[in-house]
Design an enzyme around this catalytic site. Structure first.
Site, PDB file in Angstrom:
ATOM      1  N   SER A  11     -10.618  -3.480   7.742  1.00 55.38           N
ATOM      2  CA  SER A  11      -9.739  -4.533   7.244  1.00 55.38           C
ATOM      3  C   SER A  11      -9.689  -5.622   8.317  1.00 55.38           C
ATOM      4  O   SER A  11      -9.961  -5.350   9.499  1.00 55.38           O
ATOM      5  CB  SER A  11      -8.343  -3.938   7.045  1.00 55.38           C
ATOM      6  OG  SER A  11      -7.379  -4.968   6.931  1.00 55.38           O
TER       7      SER A  11
ATOM      8  N   TYR B  69      -0.866   0.685   9.459  1.00 58.23           N
ATOM      9  CA  TYR B  69      -2.093   0.346   8.706  1.00 58.23           C
ATOM     10  C   TYR B  69      -3.099  -0.354   9.623  1.00 58.23           C
ATOM     11  O   TYR B  69      -4.278   0.032   9.679  1.00 58.23           O
ATOM     12  CB  TYR B  69      -1.734  -0.548   7.519  1.00 58.23           C
ATOM     13  CG  TYR B  69      -2.930  -0.987   6.693  1.00 58.23           C
ATOM     14  CD1 TYR B  69      -3.464  -0.149   5.718  1.00 58.23           C
ATOM     15  CD2 TYR B  69      -3.518  -2.234   6.891  1.00 58.23           C
ATOM     16  CE1 TYR B  69      -4.553  -0.556   4.950  1.00 58.23           C
ATOM     17  CE2 TYR B  69      -4.609  -2.648   6.132  1.00 58.23           C
ATOM     18  CZ  TYR B  69      -5.130  -1.810   5.162  1.00 58.23           C
ATOM     19  OH  TYR B  69      -6.202  -2.215   4.410  1.00 58.23           O
TER      20      TYR B  69
HETATM   21  P1  NDP Z   1      -5.888   0.858  -3.829  1.00 59.65           P
HETATM   22  O1  NDP Z   1      -4.511   1.149  -3.373  1.00 59.65           O
HETATM   23  O2  NDP Z   1      -6.114   0.049  -5.053  1.00 59.65           O
HETATM   24  O3  NDP Z   1      -6.715   2.204  -3.953  1.00 59.65           O
HETATM   25  C1  NDP Z   1      -6.625   3.173  -2.935  1.00 59.65           C
HETATM   26  C2  NDP Z   1      -7.233   4.462  -3.423  1.00 59.65           C
HETATM   27  O4  NDP Z   1      -6.977   5.443  -2.421  1.00 59.65           O
HETATM   28  C3  NDP Z   1      -6.589   4.951  -4.709  1.00 59.65           C
HETATM   29  O5  NDP Z   1      -7.567   5.516  -5.548  1.00 59.65           O
HETATM   30  C4  NDP Z   1      -5.621   6.009  -4.205  1.00 59.65           C
HETATM   31  O6  NDP Z   1      -5.358   7.044  -5.136  1.00 59.65           O
HETATM   32  C5  NDP Z   1      -6.396   6.575  -3.028  1.00 59.65           C
HETATM   33  N1  NDP Z   1      -5.495   7.292  -2.136  1.00 59.65           N
HETATM   34  C6  NDP Z   1      -4.394   6.812  -1.523  1.00 59.65           C
HETATM   35  N2  NDP Z   1      -3.768   7.800  -0.862  1.00 59.65           N
HETATM   36  C7  NDP Z   1      -4.510   8.930  -1.069  1.00 59.65           C
HETATM   37  C8  NDP Z   1      -4.352  10.279  -0.683  1.00 59.65           C
HETATM   38  N3  NDP Z   1      -3.301  10.693   0.035  1.00 59.65           N
HETATM   39  N4  NDP Z   1      -5.286  11.180  -1.083  1.00 59.65           N
HETATM   40  C9  NDP Z   1      -6.329  10.788  -1.834  1.00 59.65           C
HETATM   41  N5  NDP Z   1      -6.523   9.533  -2.257  1.00 59.65           N
HETATM   42  C10 NDP Z   1      -5.611   8.607  -1.876  1.00 59.65           C
HETATM   43  O7  NDP Z   1      -6.579   0.128  -2.576  1.00 59.65           O
HETATM   44  P2  NDP Z   1      -7.887  -0.782  -2.466  1.00 59.65           P
HETATM   45  O8  NDP Z   1      -8.871  -0.399  -3.489  1.00 59.65           O
HETATM   46  O9  NDP Z   1      -7.445  -2.169  -2.316  1.00 59.65           O
HETATM   47  O10 NDP Z   1      -8.383  -0.330  -1.015  1.00 59.65           O
HETATM   48  C11 NDP Z   1      -9.575   0.394  -0.790  1.00 59.65           C
HETATM   49  C12 NDP Z   1      -9.889   0.307   0.673  1.00 59.65           C
HETATM   50  O11 NDP Z   1     -10.134  -1.053   1.043  1.00 59.65           O
HETATM   51  C13 NDP Z   1      -8.773   0.792   1.582  1.00 59.65           C
HETATM   52  O12 NDP Z   1      -9.335   1.474   2.678  1.00 59.65           O
HETATM   53  C14 NDP Z   1      -8.107  -0.495   2.035  1.00 59.65           C
HETATM   54  O13 NDP Z   1      -7.446  -0.324   3.252  1.00 59.65           O
HETATM   55  C15 NDP Z   1      -9.288  -1.403   2.145  1.00 59.65           C
HETATM   56  N6  NDP Z   1      -9.001  -2.844   2.101  1.00 59.65           N
HETATM   57  C16 NDP Z   1      -8.605  -3.421   0.920  1.00 59.65           C
HETATM   58  C17 NDP Z   1      -8.390  -4.792   0.865  1.00 59.65           C
HETATM   59  C18 NDP Z   1      -7.979  -5.470  -0.398  1.00 59.65           C
HETATM   60  O14 NDP Z   1      -7.755  -6.710  -0.358  1.00 59.65           O
HETATM   61  N7  NDP Z   1      -7.848  -4.783  -1.514  1.00 59.65           N
HETATM   62  C19 NDP Z   1      -8.594  -5.658   2.061  1.00 59.65           C
HETATM   63  C20 NDP Z   1      -8.989  -4.928   3.243  1.00 59.65           C
HETATM   64  C21 NDP Z   1      -9.203  -3.574   3.233  1.00 59.65           C
HETATM   65  P3  NDP Z   1      -4.262   6.839  -6.331  1.00 59.65           P
HETATM   66  O15 NDP Z   1      -4.854   5.769  -7.210  1.00 59.65           O
HETATM   67  O16 NDP Z   1      -4.242   8.168  -6.973  1.00 59.65           O
HETATM   68  O17 NDP Z   1      -3.002   6.415  -5.670  1.00 59.65           O
END
Ligand code: NDP
Length: 252
Positions: A159, A172
């Site tokens: 990120s 985070y």
């Molecule tokens: P979302 O919150 O949309 O999705 C996150 C995913 O991680 C979901 O499928 C969620 O499951 C899963 N998850 C969260 N906690 C757990 C857990 N304890 N066990 C298993 N699965 C888990 O996030 P994004 O798609 O936006 O983010 C994806 C990645 O990209 C992350 O690493 C984020 O930090 C990074 N990122 C995103 C940005 C953005 O602008 N979107 C910018 C920079 C980095 P569930 O749906 O069941 O909750």
């Protein structure tokens, strides 16, 4: 820090990932969901890891409906899983697959947006468990299966706040700095001893539930959707990035 970008106008081959088995964490929603669908469309057998069964099943159904290879579902809560759960997962996969060609470490928690002075230790630990410790445990236990592949790829999701710290991003941001550190250490260790490559990838602002929670005042559609940024996810997972390791990428 200047991040690397994938080659200009990169066009993945339709069969880029044919015959490969790839594990995606957080595959039920957001960027992980889009990556799982995209990897399957490019020929991979995808192992969908996440904590919400109904979301994983929906992705499974979408892959099957699109004619992709039948995926696997790994229901696992990375906040609470014990080390033995990772060991069991690795044993099960080793019983079913000759090798593992890649892991996209994508699942993450945003946690609370607060100054360090007010942060809760419980939330700090939960974010570190999901965003850092789970990456270590999965990688540690799946390395033998990754070593069996001709050239496996590990992608760690970073990120902007994992490269430059910013107020109120708390655990985070620190977890994403740790992710960059993990990437560098692992890439350096594997450089001369294996064909596994390890890189980090910052998707940058993307319209997902996490982004909307982090930036409630933004117009969500001002950001690209997860499906729009898959070029970098495909480039780093497929053989087009063979030999590229230890680098921090931006998706665009
Ligand atoms: P979302 O919150 O949309 O999705 C996150 C995913 O991680 C979901 O499928 C969620 O499951 C899963 N998850 C969260 N906690 C757990 C857990 N304890 N066990 C298993 N699965 C888990 O996030 P994004 O798609 O936006 O983010 C994806 C990645 O990209 C992350 O690493 C984020 O930090 C990074 N990122 C995103 C940005 C953005 O602008 N979107 C910018 C920079 C980095 P569930 O749906 O069941 O909750």
């Amino acid at each position: 820090m200047t991040a690397f970008l994938i080659p200009d106008n990169y066009q993945p081959r339709a069969d880029l990932l044919a015959g490969k088995s790839i594990l995606v964490t957080g595959a039920g929603d957001g960027i992980g969901r889009a990556a799982a669908l995209s990897y399957a469309r490019h020929g991979a057998t995808v192992l969908l890891l996440g904590r919400t069964e109904s979301k994983l099943e929906a992705v499974y159904d979408e892959i099957e409906a699109g004619g992709g290879a039948r995926p696997g579902i790994v229901e696992m809560d990375l906040a609470t899983a014990a080390e033995e759960n990772y060991a069991t997962l690795a044993d099960n996969l080793a019983g079913e697959l000759p090798c593992l060609d890649g892991i996209l470490h994508n699942a993450a928690l945003l946690g609370e947006r607060r100054p360090i002075a007010d942060a809760s230790y419980g939330q700090w630990c939960e974010v570190m468990q999901v965003n850092v410790n789970a990456q270590f445990l999965l990688t540690r236990h799946l390395l033998p299966l990754l070593q069996q592949a001709p050239g496996a790829s590990i992608i760690l999701t970073s990120s902007g706040v994992g490269r430059t710290g910013k107020a109120y991003w708390g655990a985070y941001a620190v977890s994403k700095f740790a992710t960059e550190g993990f990437m560098q250490v692992l890439a350096d260790e594997l450089e001369n001893t294996s064909t596994i490559r390890v890189n980090s990838l910052n998707p940058r602002g993307t319209n997902t539930a996490m982004r909307r929670a982090a930036y409630p005042a933004e117009t969500p559609t001002d950001n690209p959707s997860p499906g729009d940024i898959m070029g970098a996810y495909l480039y780093l997972m497929g053989d087009d990035s063979a030999g590229v390791s230890g680098r921090a990428f931006d998706a665009r």
